[in-house]
Design an enzyme around this catalytic site. Structure first.
Site, PDB file in Angstrom:
ATOM      1  CE  LYS A 249      -5.557   6.595  -1.268  1.00 19.03           C
ATOM      2  NZ  LYS A 249      -4.693   6.340   0.396  1.00 19.03           N
ATOM      3  CE  LYS A 261      -2.709  11.822   4.463  1.00 23.93           C
ATOM      4  NZ  LYS A 261      -1.220  10.962   5.213  1.00 23.93           N
ATOM      5  CG  ASP A 331      -3.642   9.280   7.149  1.00 24.24           C
ATOM      6  OD1 ASP A 331      -4.467   9.550   6.398  1.00 24.24           O
ATOM      7  OD2 ASP A 331      -3.107   9.440   7.462  1.00 24.24           O
ATOM      8  NE  ARG A 335      -5.821   0.785   5.461  1.00 26.32           N
ATOM      9  CZ  ARG A 335      -4.933   0.578   6.426  1.00 26.32           C
ATOM     10  NH1 ARG A 335      -4.710  -0.684   6.755  1.00 26.32           N
ATOM     11  NH2 ARG A 335      -3.856   0.923   6.195  1.00 26.32           N
TER      12      ARG A 335
HETATM   13  N1  BES Z   1      -2.216   8.102   1.283  1.00 27.64           N
HETATM   14  C1  BES Z   1      -1.663   7.988   2.924  1.00 27.64           C
HETATM   15  C2  BES Z   1      -0.581   6.883   2.261  1.00 27.64           C
HETATM   16  C3  BES Z   1       0.760   7.535   1.678  1.00 27.64           C
HETATM   17  C4  BES Z   1       1.732   8.336   1.878  1.00 27.64           C
HETATM   18  C5  BES Z   1       0.708   7.668   0.545  1.00 27.64           C
HETATM   19  C6  BES Z   1       2.335   8.851   2.591  1.00 27.64           C
HETATM   20  C7  BES Z   1       1.790   8.463  -0.218  1.00 27.64           C
HETATM   21  C8  BES Z   1       2.925   8.590   0.277  1.00 27.64           C
HETATM   22  C9  BES Z   1      -2.998   7.330   3.414  1.00 27.64           C
HETATM   23  O1  BES Z   1      -4.566   7.076   3.475  1.00 27.64           O
HETATM   24  C10 BES Z   1      -2.827   6.987   4.887  1.00 27.64           C
HETATM   25  O2  BES Z   1      -2.549   7.662   5.094  1.00 27.64           O
HETATM   26  N2  BES Z   1      -1.804   5.681   5.225  1.00 27.64           N
HETATM   27  C11 BES Z   1      -1.255   5.903   6.689  1.00 27.64           C
HETATM   28  C12 BES Z   1      -2.327   4.002   7.250  1.00 27.64           C
HETATM   29  C13 BES Z   1      -2.503   4.582   8.851  1.00 27.64           C
HETATM   30  C14 BES Z   1      -2.765   5.631   9.709  1.00 27.64           C
HETATM   31  C15 BES Z   1      -2.168   3.208   8.943  1.00 27.64           C
HETATM   32  C16 BES Z   1      -0.338   5.984   6.894  1.00 27.64           C
HETATM   33  O3  BES Z   1       0.720   5.077   5.425  1.00 27.64           O
HETATM   34  O4  BES Z   1       0.477   6.685   8.096  1.00 27.64           O
HETATM   35 ZN    ZN Z   2      -4.676   8.079   1.447  1.00 29.36          ZN
HETATM   36 ZN    ZN Z   3      -5.310   8.663   5.000  1.00 26.98          ZN
END
Ligand code: BES
Ligand code: ZN
Ligand code: ZN
Length: 489
Positions: A249, A261, A331, A335
């Protein structure tokens, strides 16, 4: 710190040096190299893990360490060297211990030294002076476990490569998002490929993504000023054994997109390219170690931003394999990029397919910030990877798929939804989402490594300093090397 290493067959007593590092292992002061017990005790040194005491007059630096375990050694040497980084001690010698496997001991020292003294100062206008230090490791006692010097020297070179490519992954990640854009990352990889034997590199732009029908990847990239890049690195030595395909990724920035965010959560999201940095550096490591495998590193590099043309919740995307995806949260973008990359990777017919991603905050909640979440359908492969932890020092924990969690990513309008309907189990539902894009004949070869926790260090731990850690690099290299020999160090 600029480090140099050498192995010595003579006893540590007969080596000329400016300083000797002495390990006090398991608080055992009776070892022959511990010559200052009384003085140490009077100074309150108890030999606790991570405790250091410099006896400048006798030119000895004592370091407490829990065991001869390779990872404990990495931590101990890192602490030791950081405590003398400003000093003028140039030649530093280290004795051998009969209780330690000599090669493993030496590898731990070399890796710990290189990893632990890494510094990222690209953006400091005043750079600190980098001191040269030469580490002379005596493997005298190793004679009892007949030591082949050329074998030991080879292991030393391997350890150097493993640690250096890990540091290279850190440097990719640590760079600011406006510097390390997808195009810059592609340029870095092209340069890297030109320096390595048997390595080729392909870079695709938006047009390529369109031709490939990578609708999910394209949608995520759309709102950014920095166009996406698809990167495919290949290492193909003659007479390669198995085929490993790594997918990373490469979100050079993740603002969350329209599902923006909160401010505090956005900081550190330059680290959302960690998976890509790791797969690139793994390939670099494999090529430098000249492992007899065909290895591919595939990177989906883009930025998740906002704008009038941003993809939105309620959109329905079509991935490369034709599956439709309902977007409910922009966000959950990693995936989507991985979905298209996994379809592409499946077509390479790998023997092993591993994706690495800072995919979910939920994984960090589940296993803690030091551990990688390991998922996949093949128990044997997962078990092999877990075993590599003993050598790499990286922590891994398996998270099991189950049919109830799979239900949670069903969509009313499309084939699958990009987020789950429940707040719980988010690391696994993300893994189950990816499963939709791994071809049937590859399912059993695939693993998903969620490195969201350990990839970026906010509070330093062990020999990991603030910033990127290169999570996944050592694990993959030790896992692959382990396939070649029964005896692993
Ligand atoms: N890049 C983030 C995940 C992440 C969070 C990596 C904290 C490192 C530290 C990912 O793209 C994301 O934002 N995931 C969301 C998914 C949710 C919207 C289902 C998350 O983890 O909140
Ligand atoms: Zn991410
Ligand atoms: Zn994200």
């Amino acid at each position: 710190m600029i480090l140099d290493f050498d192995i010595k067959e003579e006893s540590v007593e007969n080596i000329d040096a400016d300083l000797e590092i002495v390990f006090v292992v398991e608080k055992n002061f009776s070892h022959k190299w511990v010559r200052d017990e009384k003085l140490l005790k009077s100074l309150g040194f108890e030999g606790e893990d991570g405790e250091v005491c410099l006896l400048a007059e006798s030119k000895r630096l004592y370091v407490g360490v829990e065991s001869f375990d390779k990872d404990d050694m990495r931590g101990a040497i890192s602490t030791a060297l950081n405590s003398i980084k400003k000093t003028e001690f140039k030649i530093v010698k280290i004795g051998s211990y009969v209780d330690a496997c000599p090669v493993s001991y030496m590898k731990g020292l070399v890796e710990g030294a290189i990893l632990g003294t890494y510094e990222f100062d690209m953006y400091k206008s005043k750079k600190k002076e980098k001191k040269n230090k030469t580490l002379l490791v005596s493997l005298e006692d190793a004679r009892e476990v007949p030591l082949n010097l050329s074998h030991a020297k080879k292991s030393l070179e391997e350890a150097k490569i493993i640690a250096e490519v890990t540091n290279n992954a850190k440097t990719i990640v640590n760079q600011a998002p406006d510097e390390m854009t997808p195009a810059k990352l592609a340029e870095y990889v092209q340069n890297l490929a030109s320096e390595l034997d048997d390595v080729e590199c392909f870079v695709g732009d938006e047009k390529f993504l369109q031709e490939q029908k990578m609708g999910a990847f394209l949608a995520v990239s759309r709102a950014s000023e920095h166009p996406p890049r698809f990167i495919h690195l290949t290492y193909k030595p003659k007479e390669a054994k198995e085929k490993f395909v790594f997918v990373g990724k490469g979100l050079t920035y993740d603002s969350g997109g329209l599902s923006l965010k909160p401010a505090d959560f956005m900081v550190t999201m330059k680290s959302d390219k960690s998976g890509s940095a790791s797969v690139i550096s793994i390939l670099e490591g494999v090529a430098k170690l000249k492992l007899p495998f065909e290895v591919h590193a595939i990177v989906g590099a883009c930025e998740n931003m906002i704008g009038g043309n941003a993809y939105k919740p309620d959109d329905v995307l079509v991935a490369k394999n034709g599956k439709t995806i309902e977007i409910r949260n922009t966000d959950a973008e990693g995936r989507l990029v991985l979905a298209d990359c996994l379809c592409y990777a499946s077509e390479l017919k790998p023997d092993y397919l591993v994706d690495m991603a800072t995919l979910t905050g939920a994984c960090v909640v589940a296993v803690g910030e030091y551990t990688v979440g390991l998922m996949g359908h093949n128990s044997k492969t997962k078990h092999d990877v877990l075993k590599a932890s003993k050598h790499s020092g990286e922590l891994f924990a398996t998270l099991q798929f189950n049919k109830y969690l799979k239900e949670l990513i069903k969509s009313e309008v499309a084939d699958v939804c990009n987020i789950a309907s429940s707040r719980y189990g988010g690391a696994i539902t993300a893994g189950l989402f990816l499963d939709n894009f791994v071809a049937d004949d590859v399912k059993d070869k695939w693993m998903h490594w969620d490195i969201a926790g350990p990839a970026f260090v906010e509070k330093k731990w062990g020999y990991n300093q603030h910033g990127a850690s290169g999570a996944g690099v050592r694990q993959a290299l030790y896992w692959m090397s382990g396939k070649l020999s029964r005896k692993k160090h």
